[in-house]
Scaffold this active site. Structure first.
Site, PDB file in Angstrom:
ATOM      1  N   LYS A   1       2.208  -3.944  -3.629  1.00 57.07           N
ATOM      2  CA  LYS A   1       3.060  -4.725  -2.732  1.00 57.07           C
ATOM      3  C   LYS A   1       4.217  -5.316  -3.539  1.00 57.07           C
ATOM      4  O   LYS A   1       4.005  -5.788  -4.669  1.00 57.07           O
ATOM      5  CB  LYS A   1       2.234  -5.842  -2.077  1.00 57.07           C
ATOM      6  CG  LYS A   1       2.999  -6.636  -1.007  1.00 57.07           C
ATOM      7  CD  LYS A   1       2.117  -7.692  -0.336  1.00 57.07           C
ATOM      8  CE  LYS A   1       2.852  -8.431   0.780  1.00 57.07           C
ATOM      9  NZ  LYS A   1       2.024  -9.433   1.466  1.00 57.07           N
TER      10      LYS A   1
ATOM     11  N   SER B   1       2.133  -9.438   6.574  1.00 57.35           N
ATOM     12  CA  SER B   1       3.290  -9.005   5.818  1.00 57.35           C
ATOM     13  C   SER B   1       3.040  -7.781   4.951  1.00 57.35           C
ATOM     14  O   SER B   1       3.986  -7.121   4.534  1.00 57.35           O
ATOM     15  CB  SER B   1       3.766 -10.143   4.918  1.00 57.35           C
ATOM     16  OG  SER B   1       2.797 -10.440   3.928  1.00 57.35           O
TER      17      SER B   1
ATOM     18  N   SER C   1      -2.048 -11.858   6.141  1.00 53.39           N
ATOM     19  CA  SER C   1      -1.195 -10.735   5.728  1.00 53.39           C
ATOM     20  C   SER C   1      -1.916  -9.559   5.084  1.00 53.39           C
ATOM     21  O   SER C   1      -1.297  -8.530   4.844  1.00 53.39           O
ATOM     22  CB  SER C   1      -0.113 -11.236   4.762  1.00 53.39           C
ATOM     23  OG  SER C   1       0.893 -11.903   5.479  1.00 53.39           O
TER      24      SER C   1
END
Lengths: 526, 491
Positions: free
Chosen positions: A84, A164, A188
């Site tokens: 990420k 997210s 998330s």
């Protein structure tokens, strides 16, 4: 689904076993992932940066180790991962999905990613995310919208991968990596996992070091993996977690062998079902999913206990005070002075305003404004302090519940994945409601897992959430394994995304026999 | 609080005014590393050479408390006889400035590490107590450089993140003299403890001074805060100016606005920097990157047991062990090096004589040579031996001064100097008597005068001393002259 599959479609643990058995090489596995990225990333937009050269170099070194004795092979030797873009990676652009970081290349490595490289993992690239992890659909990224590999039956509408960590969930679900790192401040990891048929675990606050993770809300942020199986989640978390002197909030508490914990007997575990999670307007489908989960546990020999978490209703509003408050302060460092974007101005104040106006997106600005407001003189007590009190009450609710149960079972999200852009004009609060079942877990600092529980009528994946006692990830994963065994792992959807893109030239894809899910189910029943 | 002493009142057109002063002193913690990063806390260095990733607030960087700075704050708290808070909390003070990389300063707002304490301050004529409100730890900011380039400003982050102790006094100070004495005493305590070098030129000690005025017995007036005053002299000047300014404003029918002011050393005036309305809203909240700071009782006790003797205790001991006056003891303990030097000289000798020599010729010599006591050209051993020579009548006080000058210029031990230069005191009464007789014989007029004016005996003493090159024992000379001239002993 065909009965042969590309190497990149194996689970992480299957790939690990094949690497150790010398049935495949790390280079072959990495090339399979890179090919999948090449074929699918144009449509899915999961990766912001692909580090193919670095990946192949790391894979080569892993192959050297794997060629020696098995002792030389580390826990994740030769396993290609997506990262990420919230995790700082040495010399590789890190943006957290924001324009304000521009072409920032950190001269340092986050502890979580360093742990993974130390365990022998291979880095494929950086994955898209909502800007500064603020969002539930990955649509707030400055760098484009990531697409969910899943589509409703008979539909070609693009769906969001959740957020997210939408780049992570999309890449894992589509087989563009063996697993991915993610982070979870209010859901998330779990919500994108639920939207993409993947497994996501947010460990107890303090399990994973936050050193080198771009901060959103420091007291809530926690790293964790998104994977294609419970066992993969256990292996990833084992490698990611560590006590780190560079993070004052990391906790010095040894993590048990999670892979081993999955094989321990489950019978007699007490599963709590909180009545407050039966929210108004919850779809029949989600309700049915929850019932199905309860039934699976009952059949597996668990005790089902009705519990109450009375302050649940206050969690979301309190979360949307605490998280923006911390964010408003954490994001003050993006001022154009030292790194990232700078928009010149007449004077220093003008430069600040220009840089931050252009550098931050609308959702980030909204949260900075909310956060600044709730911390202002005269409002602090009414908002921030009160929200902290709510937080204590939520924590106490769980403490009380865990007197009588070992794990709490809830749905992960109130709905399946929604259409890309479908909430564009909606009230932001509608988007925030995605987190309604997940934020409590962050507020209380507990471990939370999302595991696929089945498909909606439209054929979209739905997630079940398991919440555990502090530092008891082992039990949470063990409980998750029960669901996975009963439901089966979600397949990688048919690769509609690879159709348009040109097929990678050269290297023939190595095929292996697919793991047969029904057979696995049968095994469990023995 | 006792009434303000008359000499501290300021005369205005409408009568006497009382000035009320409180101070927030920022003292840089003596430590190798910064408060939350491993970077060097040393003064100076090329710009941006002492900067870690944490100090520059790179994304994802986290603060980790430097335990040595915590110890220093607790030691200081103990030295201020203050409450040590076993639990304290670091807060973020949010504001934008280019030399503040994080966009917030990590400080302690609601729960400081040290609570109420007290500092006793001695002036020549009286002593007074200044209450300490609190002491907290916080980060220093970096420095903006505006004079490097016509179009750009530069930022030096060497100081960014260096640990400061903010020591907040109660408004217990009533004059510029008291304020100067307070900060001097505070500095002495910090230096004794080794928790701050007290070097105001380098900025390791600076003060925000809160000043208000009122008629005696009236409620407190509106205060103005004078920011960042960096010398003791300036603190005095700033208070003098500011008190007078406020009195003039009020007596002209105006009112004082609460504001922050700056002291301009060149003009000796203060000027407005920002009003209360323009004050920042710092949006303090607990720093979620740091856990509350908790220290055990044992941790505090361990620091307490190895705490050095503090100025007040040392002064009391000097007064009792060495029978010194409060004033002398106060002068000698004003810094630790002087006190140590004195003890080395006085041990086993006449303590009063040692004190007189140190405070007289010795300090004068340091002043003249511009040297600090730690680099003194005369050692405690040298001065001690000189005092031994005086006490054993080997040299007179006058000769001793001569020996001292030689030591200062050329070095050497006093015994050897006296030996080499034949400066030994003459105690042989026969030799002295011979000189006395000669002088009496040569000065019949003075002999006659001394019969009616016995005080003129001193003239004879001087003559004899001159004739013997100062080496005659003054007591012996006195006794002989009195006997021969029949001047009775003074009672």
């Amino acid at each position: 689904m065909s009965n042969t599959m590309s190497l990149n479609e194996l689970t992480l643990s299957e790939a690990r076993d094949k690497l150790r058995a010398k049935e495949i090489t790390a280079t072959e596995l990495t090339e399979a992932c890179l090919s999948a990225i090449e074929a699918g990333n144009d449509a899915l937009k999961a990766y912001l940066v692909v580090t193919a050269d670095k990946a192949l170099e790391q894979a080569k070194r892993s192959d050297e180790r794997l060629a020696k004795t098995s002792k030389d092979a580390r826990a994740l030797e030769g396993i290609p991962l997506g990262i990420k873009d919230l995790f700082c990676t040495d010399g590789i652009r890190t943006t957290a999905g924001s324009h304000i970081l521009g072409n920032f290349e950190p001269p340092y490595e986050s502890t979580v990613t360093q742990n993974l490289w130390d365990a022998g993992a291979v880095m494929l690239g950086k994955l898209n995310m909502d800007e500064f992890a603020m969002g539930s659909s990955t649509e707030t990224s400055y760098y484009g919208q990531t697409v969910n590999p899943w589509r409703a039956k008979g539909s070609t509408e693009n769906l969001v991968p959740g957020g997210s960590s939408g780049g992570s969930s999309s890449a894992v679900a589509a087989g563009l990596c063996m697993a991915a790192t993610a982070s979870d401040t209010g859901g998330s990891i779990r919500q994108p996992a639920a939207f993409t048929g993947t497994v996501g675990i947010k460990p107890t606050y303090g399990r994973c070091s936050r050193y080198g993770m771009v901060a959103f809300a420091s007291s809530l942020d926690q790293a964790g993996p998104i994977t294609r199986s419970i066992k993969d989640a256990a292996l990833m978390l084992q490698a990611m977690a560590s006590y780190d002197l560079k993070d004052s909030t990391s906790v010095d508490r040894p993590l048990p062998d999670l892979e081993k914990a999955l094989t321990q007997k489950f019978k007699g575990l007490r599963i709590g079902v909180p009545k407050e999670y039966r929210v108004d307007g919850m779809s029949k489908e989600i309700e049915a999913l929850w019932e199905k989960g309860i039934d699976i546990y009952r059949q597996a020999g668990a005790e089902i206990v009705d519990i109450s978490l009375p302050h649940t209703h206050a969690a979301l509003p309190a979360y949307y005070i605490v998280a923006p408050a911390e964010a408003s302060s954490n994001l003050a460092r993006y001022d154009g002075v030292r790194y990232g974007l700078r928009e010149n101005g007449r004077d220093i104040v003008d430069m600040y305003e220009e840089t931050r106006s252009h550098g931050f997106g609308a959702e980030v600005k909204r949260r900075i404004l909310i956060g600044t407001y709730v911390l202002s003189a005269g409002y602090y007590d009414a908002y921030y302090l009160k929200a902290q009190k709510v937080r204590s009450l939520i924590k106490r609710d769980f403490d009380d519940a865990f007197e009588t149960v070992d794990v709490v079972l809830t749905p992960t999200t109130p709905t399946p994945a929604f259409g890309l852009g479908s909430k564009k004009d909606a009230d932001p609060v509608e988007m925030y409601l995605n987190d309604i079942f997940t934020v409590t877990v962050n507020m209380a600092g507990l471990p939370g897992l999302s595991v696929p529980g089945g498909l909606s009528a439209e054929g979209l994946p739905l997630g079940l959430q398991l919440i555990g006692k502090p530092f008891d990830e082992a039990t949470v994963l063990r409980a998750g394994q029960v669901i996975e065994d009963a439901v089966g792992r979600m397949p990688i959807p048919d690769a509609w995304w690879a159709g348009a893109a040109s097929k990678p030239a050269g290297k023939a894809k190595k095929k292996v026999e697919a793991a047969d899910a029904p057979e696995k189910k049968a095994k469990r029943k023995k | 609080m006792a009434d303000t002493r008359k000499e501290n009142l300021i005369d205005g057109a409408t009568g006497p005014w009382e000035v009320i002063v409180g101070m927030e002193v920022h003292a840089q913690v003596l430590s190798n590393a910064k408060l939350f990063s491993g970077a060097s806390a040393a003064f100076g260095g090329e710009p941006n050479s002492h900067v870690s990733l944490v100090d520059a607030a790179m994304p994802g960087m986290l603060p980790v408390i430097n335990v040595e700075c915590v110890k220093q704050a607790i030691r200081t708290g103990l030295g201020l006889k203050a409450q040590i808070n076993r639990r304290s909390v670091f807060d973020r003070k949010n504001y934008f400035y280019p030399d503040l990389p994080q966009g917030y300063q990590i400080s302690q707002f609601k729960f400081p590490i040290v609570g109420e304490g007290i500092v006793t301050v001695d002036l020549k004529d009286y002593s007074f107590d200044v209450g300490i409100e609190r002491l907290h730890l916080e980060q220093d900011a970096g420095k903006s450089l505006h004079d490097q380039d016509p179009d750009h400003s530069y930022v030096d982050l060497n100081r960014s993140g260096v640990a400061l102790m903010e020591i907040v006094s109660k408004p217990d100070i009533r004059s510029s003299e008291e304020a100067k004495a307070y900060i001097t005493k505070l500095r002495t305590i910090l230096r004794y403890l080794g928790t701050c070098d007290g070097n105001m030129e380098e900025g390791s000690l600076r003060a925000d001074v809160n000043v208000s005025v009122r008629k005696q017995g009236a409620p407190l007036g509106t205060r103005c805060e004078i920011k960042n005053v960096n010398s003791i002299r300036f603190i005095g000047q700033a208070i003098e100016y500011e008190a007078r300014r406020q009195i003039d404003v009020i007596e002209d029918g105006g009112t004082i606005k609460q504001e922050t002011r700056l002291f301009d050393a060149k003009s000796g005036k203060t000027r407005s920097m920002r009003s209360k309305e323009e004050a920042h809203d710092y949006r303090y909240f607990p720093d979620p990157d740091l856990l509350p700071l908790e220290v055990s009782e044992a941790f505090v006790e361990d620091l307490k047991t190895v705490l050095p003797e503090l100025p007040d205790e040392k002064r009391a001991r000097f007064m009792s062990d060495y029978a010194l006056s409060a004033y002398d003891a106060g002068v000698l303990i004003s810094d630790r090096a002087s006190a140590d030097f004195y003890e080395a000289v006085a041990r086993g000798r006449d303590p009063k004589l040692a004190a007189n020599w140190m405070m007289g010729d010795f300090f004068a010599a340091l002043n003249k040579t511009g040297k600090d006591i730690t680099e003194s050209p005369i050692s405690a051993a040298q001065l001690g031996e000189l005092i031994d020579l005086i006490s054993s009548d080997v040299v007179s006080g006058r000769i001793a001064k001569e020996v001292f000058e030689i030591m200062l210029e050329k070095g050497g031990m006093p015994g050897e100097i006296v030996e080499e230069r034949g400066l030994k005191q003459v105690t042989d009464t026969g030799a002295i008597e011979k000189v006395v007789d000669e002088i009496i014989a040569a000065n019949p007029k003075q002999v006659e005068q001394v019969q009616t004016k016995p005080k003129t005996l001193g003239w004879f003493v001087g003559q004899v001393m001159r004739a013997t090159g100062g080496k005659a024992n003054p007591d012996a000379v006195n006794a002989l002259l009195r006997q021969k001239l029949q001047v009775p002993e003074e009672v």
